[in-house]
Design a protein around this motif. Sequence first.
Motif, PDB file in Angstrom:
ATOM      1  N   GLY A 276       0.809  -1.218   0.000  1.00  0.00           N
ATOM      2  CA  GLY A 276       0.000   0.000   0.000  1.00  0.00           C
ATOM      3  C   GLY A 276       0.836   1.260   0.000  1.00  0.00           C
ATOM      4  O   GLY A 276       2.065   1.234   0.137  1.00  0.00           O
ATOM      5  N   PHE A 277       0.150   2.397  -0.150  1.00  0.00           N
ATOM      6  CA  PHE A 277       0.835   3.680  -0.219  1.00  0.00           C
ATOM      7  C   PHE A 277      -0.151   4.795   0.088  1.00  0.00           C
ATOM      8  O   PHE A 277      -1.358   4.643  -0.063  1.00  0.00           O
ATOM      9  CB  PHE A 277       1.456   3.893  -1.611  1.00  0.00           C
ATOM     10  N   GLY A 278       0.398   5.943   0.507  1.00  0.00           N
ATOM     11  CA  GLY A 278      -0.407   7.126   0.737  1.00  0.00           C
ATOM     12  C   GLY A 278      -0.349   8.055  -0.459  1.00  0.00           C
ATOM     13  O   GLY A 278       0.422   7.849  -1.402  1.00  0.00           O
ATOM     14  N   LEU A 279      -1.154   9.108  -0.420  1.00  0.00           N
ATOM     15  CA  LEU A 279      -1.222  10.037  -1.547  1.00  0.00           C
ATOM     16  C   LEU A 279       0.111  10.736  -1.770  1.00  0.00           C
ATOM     17  O   LEU A 279       0.567  10.880  -2.912  1.00  0.00           O
ATOM     18  CB  LEU A 279      -2.333  11.071  -1.309  1.00  0.00           C
ATOM     19  N   GLU A 280       0.760  11.160  -0.686  1.00  0.00           N
ATOM     20  CA  GLU A 280       2.045  11.854  -0.837  1.00  0.00           C
ATOM     21  C   GLU A 280       3.076  10.945  -1.506  1.00  0.00           C
ATOM     22  O   GLU A 280       3.855  11.377  -2.357  1.00  0.00           O
ATOM     23  CB  GLU A 280       2.560  12.306   0.519  1.00  0.00           C
ATOM     24  N   SER A 281       3.076   9.675  -1.116  1.00  0.00           N
ATOM     25  CA  SER A 281       4.004   8.724  -1.743  1.00  0.00           C
ATOM     26  C   SER A 281       3.696   8.575  -3.223  1.00  0.00           C
ATOM     27  O   SER A 281       4.608   8.530  -4.063  1.00  0.00           O
ATOM     28  CB  SER A 281       3.910   7.367  -1.043  1.00  0.00           C
ATOM     29  N   ALA A 282       2.409   8.499  -3.560  1.00  0.00           N
ATOM     30  CA  ALA A 282       2.029   8.379  -4.971  1.00  0.00           C
ATOM     31  C   ALA A 282       2.471   9.611  -5.752  1.00  0.00           C
ATOM     32  O   ALA A 282       2.948   9.503  -6.893  1.00  0.00           O
ATOM     33  CB  ALA A 282       0.521   8.185  -5.086  1.00  0.00           C
ATOM     34  N   GLU A 283       2.336  10.786  -5.161  1.00  0.00           N
ATOM     35  CA  GLU A 283       2.750  12.015  -5.841  1.00  0.00           C
ATOM     36  C   GLU A 283       4.252  12.025  -6.085  1.00  0.00           C
ATOM     37  O   GLU A 283       4.726  12.459  -7.142  1.00  0.00           O
ATOM     38  CB  GLU A 283       2.328  13.224  -5.006  1.00  0.00           C
ATOM     39  N   ASP A 284       5.027  11.550  -5.113  1.00  0.00           N
ATOM     40  CA  ASP A 284       6.482  11.531  -5.269  1.00  0.00           C
ATOM     41  C   ASP A 284       6.945  10.505  -6.293  1.00  0.00           C
ATOM     42  O   ASP A 284       7.844  10.769  -7.091  1.00  0.00           O
ATOM     43  CB  ASP A 284       7.151  11.215  -3.928  1.00  0.00           C
ATOM     44  N   VAL A 285       6.349   9.324  -6.250  1.00  0.00           N
ATOM     45  CA  VAL A 285       6.868   8.198  -7.030  1.00  0.00           C
ATOM     46  C   VAL A 285       6.243   8.110  -8.412  1.00  0.00           C
ATOM     47  O   VAL A 285       6.907   7.754  -9.390  1.00  0.00           O
ATOM     48  CB  VAL A 285       6.650   6.874  -6.253  1.00  0.00           C
ATOM     49  N   ARG A 293       2.336  16.309 -11.019  1.00  0.00           N
ATOM     50  CA  ARG A 293       2.097  16.007  -9.611  1.00  0.00           C
ATOM     51  C   ARG A 293       0.674  16.357  -9.188  1.00  0.00           C
ATOM     52  O   ARG A 293       0.023  15.595  -8.456  1.00  0.00           O
ATOM     53  CB  ARG A 293       3.110  16.758  -8.747  1.00  0.00           C
ATOM     54  N   GLU A 294       0.163  17.485  -9.679  1.00  0.00           N
ATOM     55  CA  GLU A 294      -1.186  17.904  -9.282  1.00  0.00           C
ATOM     56  C   GLU A 294      -2.283  17.021  -9.896  1.00  0.00           C
ATOM     57  O   GLU A 294      -3.447  17.113  -9.500  1.00  0.00           O
ATOM     58  CB  GLU A 294      -1.429  19.366  -9.646  1.00  0.00           C
ATOM     59  N   GLU A 295      -1.943  16.177 -10.860  1.00  0.00           N
ATOM     60  CA  GLU A 295      -2.922  15.279 -11.472  1.00  0.00           C
ATOM     61  C   GLU A 295      -3.085  13.975 -10.707  1.00  0.00           C
ATOM     62  O   GLU A 295      -4.050  13.236 -10.922  1.00  0.00           O
ATOM     63  CB  GLU A 295      -2.503  14.949 -12.909  1.00  0.00           C
ATOM     64  N   VAL A 296      -2.142  13.666  -9.820  1.00  0.00           N
ATOM     65  CA  VAL A 296      -2.123  12.343  -9.191  1.00  0.00           C
ATOM     66  C   VAL A 296      -3.390  12.085  -8.380  1.00  0.00           C
ATOM     67  O   VAL A 296      -3.971  10.993  -8.441  1.00  0.00           O
ATOM     68  CB  VAL A 296      -0.864  12.185  -8.312  1.00  0.00           C
ATOM     69  N   LEU A 297      -3.857  13.074  -7.627  1.00  0.00           N
ATOM     70  CA  LEU A 297      -5.045  12.869  -6.796  1.00  0.00           C
ATOM     71  C   LEU A 297      -6.243  12.452  -7.640  1.00  0.00           C
ATOM     72  O   LEU A 297      -6.943  11.481  -7.308  1.00  0.00           O
ATOM     73  CB  LEU A 297      -5.362  14.143  -6.012  1.00  0.00           C
ATOM     74  N   ASP A 298      -6.505  13.157  -8.740  1.00  0.00           N
ATOM     75  CA  ASP A 298      -7.647  12.818  -9.581  1.00  0.00           C
ATOM     76  C   ASP A 298      -7.477  11.437 -10.216  1.00  0.00           C
ATOM     77  O   ASP A 298      -8.446  10.684 -10.358  1.00  0.00           O
ATOM     78  CB  ASP A 298      -7.832  13.872 -10.676  1.00  0.00           C
ATOM     79  N   LEU A 299      -6.249  11.088 -10.591  1.00  0.00           N
ATOM     80  CA  LEU A 299      -6.012   9.773 -11.191  1.00  0.00           C
ATOM     81  C   LEU A 299      -6.207   8.657 -10.167  1.00  0.00           C
ATOM     82  O   LEU A 299      -6.794   7.612 -10.480  1.00  0.00           O
ATOM     83  CB  LEU A 299      -4.601   9.712 -11.782  1.00  0.00           C
ATOM     84  N   VAL A 300      -5.740   8.877  -8.948  1.00  0.00           N
ATOM     85  CA  VAL A 300      -5.955   7.890  -7.892  1.00  0.00           C
ATOM     86  C   VAL A 300      -7.454   7.723  -7.634  1.00  0.00           C
ATOM     87  O   VAL A 300      -7.965   6.598  -7.507  1.00  0.00           O
ATOM     88  CB  VAL A 300      -5.217   8.312  -6.605  1.00  0.00           C
ATOM     89  N   ALA A 301      -8.177   8.843  -7.579  1.00  0.00           N
ATOM     90  CA  ALA A 301      -9.628   8.774  -7.361  1.00  0.00           C
ATOM     91  C   ALA A 301     -10.306   8.008  -8.481  1.00  0.00           C
ATOM     92  O   ALA A 301     -11.239   7.227  -8.243  1.00  0.00           O
ATOM     93  CB  ALA A 301     -10.198  10.183  -7.250  1.00  0.00           C
TER      94      ALA A 301
END
Length: 784
Positions: A276-285, A293-301
């Motif tokens: 597993g991973f958190g949002l901040e980790s997903a943004e970094d990696v 980077r600002e697109e990661v949240l919407d893509l995860v959702a």
Amino acid sequence: MTSFVGRRREAADVKRLLSDSRLVTLTGVGGVGKTRLAYRVAAELWRAFPDGVWPVDLAELENPELLAQAVSAALGVEDRSGRCPVETLTDHLREMTALIVLDNCEHLLPECAVLADALLRAAPCLRVLATSRQLLGITGEQTLDVPALPLPLPGTDPGSVEASTRYDAVRLFVDRARAVRPGFALTEDNRQAVERLCRRLDGVPLAIELAAVRLRALSVQHLLGRLDDRFRLLERRSCTAVERHRTLWALIDWSHTLCTPEERLLWARASVFVGGFGLESAEDVCSGDGIAREEVLDLVAGLVDKSVLITEETPFGVRYRLMESLREYGRERLAEGGGADAVQRRHRDHFARMCADTLASESCQLKLLSRVKLETANLRSAMDYCFSTPGGAAWGLRMAADLRNHWLSGYLGEGRQRFAQGLALHRAKDEARGRALIVDGWLAVVDGRPEEGSRLFDEAREIGELLGHGVILADIALQEGLLALDRGDAETAITLCRAAEERQRAAGDIMGRIRAALWLASALTLAGDLDAAVRTAQEGIALCDDHGKGLYRAHLLTMLGVAFWRRGDTAPAGALVRESLAFHRELGNSRGIGLNMAALAWITAADGRYERAARLLGIFERFSREPRSRRAIGAQVAGYRHLRPYQEGCVAEIRRALGETAFESTVRESARLDVDHALAYALEESAEDDVAEAAGPVDGERSAPLTRRQTEVARLIGRGLTNRDIATKLVISQRTAEGHVEQIMHRLGFASRSQIAVWISERDNGNGHGELNGEVGHRGRHLR
């Protein structure tokens, strides 16, 4: 989180096999439901295993050398010595009647086979239930090939909705369909389409669940049509794959095509995370090279909406996880795209920064160390990458050195293994090797191997002198002070620790100054210079407060409490040690808890409260995880060997005051306390008369389902009270109330408060709980 459908015959077969064999392996293709069946059976059989049912999920473990440590962690066996992890584990299990579920063994098959064989040979009352796509191949192994769910045969028609729902595959689809469309029902209009769809999916549970999610946007008929197209495409691409593998892969492949190109890319990159991973980790990696980077949240959702990512609530917020089959698919896609190494490097860099933060950050250290524990699987994966990549060993050594506090919180053996691995690969006389030698040497001293620690310190000194590295040389002076303290040479320790503190102050090394304060306070206490010890500990605590170093603050509070106790000030001494204990309880640090328990016993004995002091010694023994014997009670205190005379003196005093029989009985009774009751007692959150009941019956007695206190909590749950309400009602902390609720669920095998409410209502109304004990209770007596 979802209902368990079907599998009655298979569950009965597993129970029968476990009654005849000590190792049962569930085999079958991915997604067929091996894990769910194993956990279901384990939950139903918990009463048969008085020492616990222990699930061990191996899907997150990539390094086979850490298998024994992973099993130990799942069982709560802390890795607190440099002994062979298998020996530590077998010693722990030798007298236990327990069931271990080794889940997802296929990628560690040889290692799982060797470990299971060793555990079963050492522990005659142990049983192992394994899940794997292949057999373990051990003598005496019984196997059950988990089949797909029953479904209507091709060319047959059950004839009615009622007849159709007798098939588990249909029932599962309907159940999961209702989860996404609450109004969904099986009718004569859609029955045949559902039956055909379940046949098309071969009755594979994961495939059925993935398909049911699509009902958010499609009717059953449209879903079936889309699936037919997907299978025809897959059959053109691969005619050699096993049918059930093609079934599952077709569903995953279809889910992939429903994603946007950016979501597919994030899916592939997220597959490098383990556990597993958190949002901040997903943004970094996962950001960069096509994803801002600002697109990661919407893509995860978007991936959550498509049921590709599973969400999990943690104390650090929402985490995301790919099911193992979806992660495997993502890794294949990542490899095909050619960007795997770049993503893996970003993963390494992200977790290397997290390791460095545990030492350098001035934010809450408790939160950082708890976060590190949560990320253990990712940290292991990142270090595996470092040590398997040319030129990466220095990265791995830096990570291992930064994790110095993590290794002491239950991972000491793993830490030493990592240093041995990295030091063998990276021989350059540079800062990375010098720091690693110091931390490895420190762990060796804590582990009771001072000669080995001294050898490692000598090499580190050579590097420090070669580089003119002030921090390394200051650390060496401090570690040599620790060696002197370990020998009981207080005067030498004082001289070395003061010299180290001066060097560290000149180098601006805050952590070094804090560690120097800890060991200097200990040495001054041992030498009898108690006023100086108090001042030194208080100065160290002030530094910790200024820089957010919660773990060292907790250790310094204990040393300050010991100094006050030696000075005769028992009231402030007890308050300081209990404050330290509250921190270690929050962190889950058994080593720190053990030292707190011992110190509280010394302080309590000094006040003449000998029975309570004996109980605290029993709790210390429970956390020391050593054999219950007179030698164990007088043994080293949580790695602080210079404190051993205090412990031995306290034991002798309490034994004289209570008498041999009463002393042994009180210690033995308290050593049986579960963690929550033990900590609540030590923190004075529970009454004295709760302890004997909480400790349970003496050996050989049959225990009631719940203690008196747990029954009282269950009744309050039945009345609809929250944990906070329960805490207020019983005048206990909310954390203690939460612990009671968790223990009740564990003892009764329940997963929700509503089940507790139903159970207590039936019990109080005289209905008993025979249904709970029915077949399971009978099978449990047979197993016992």
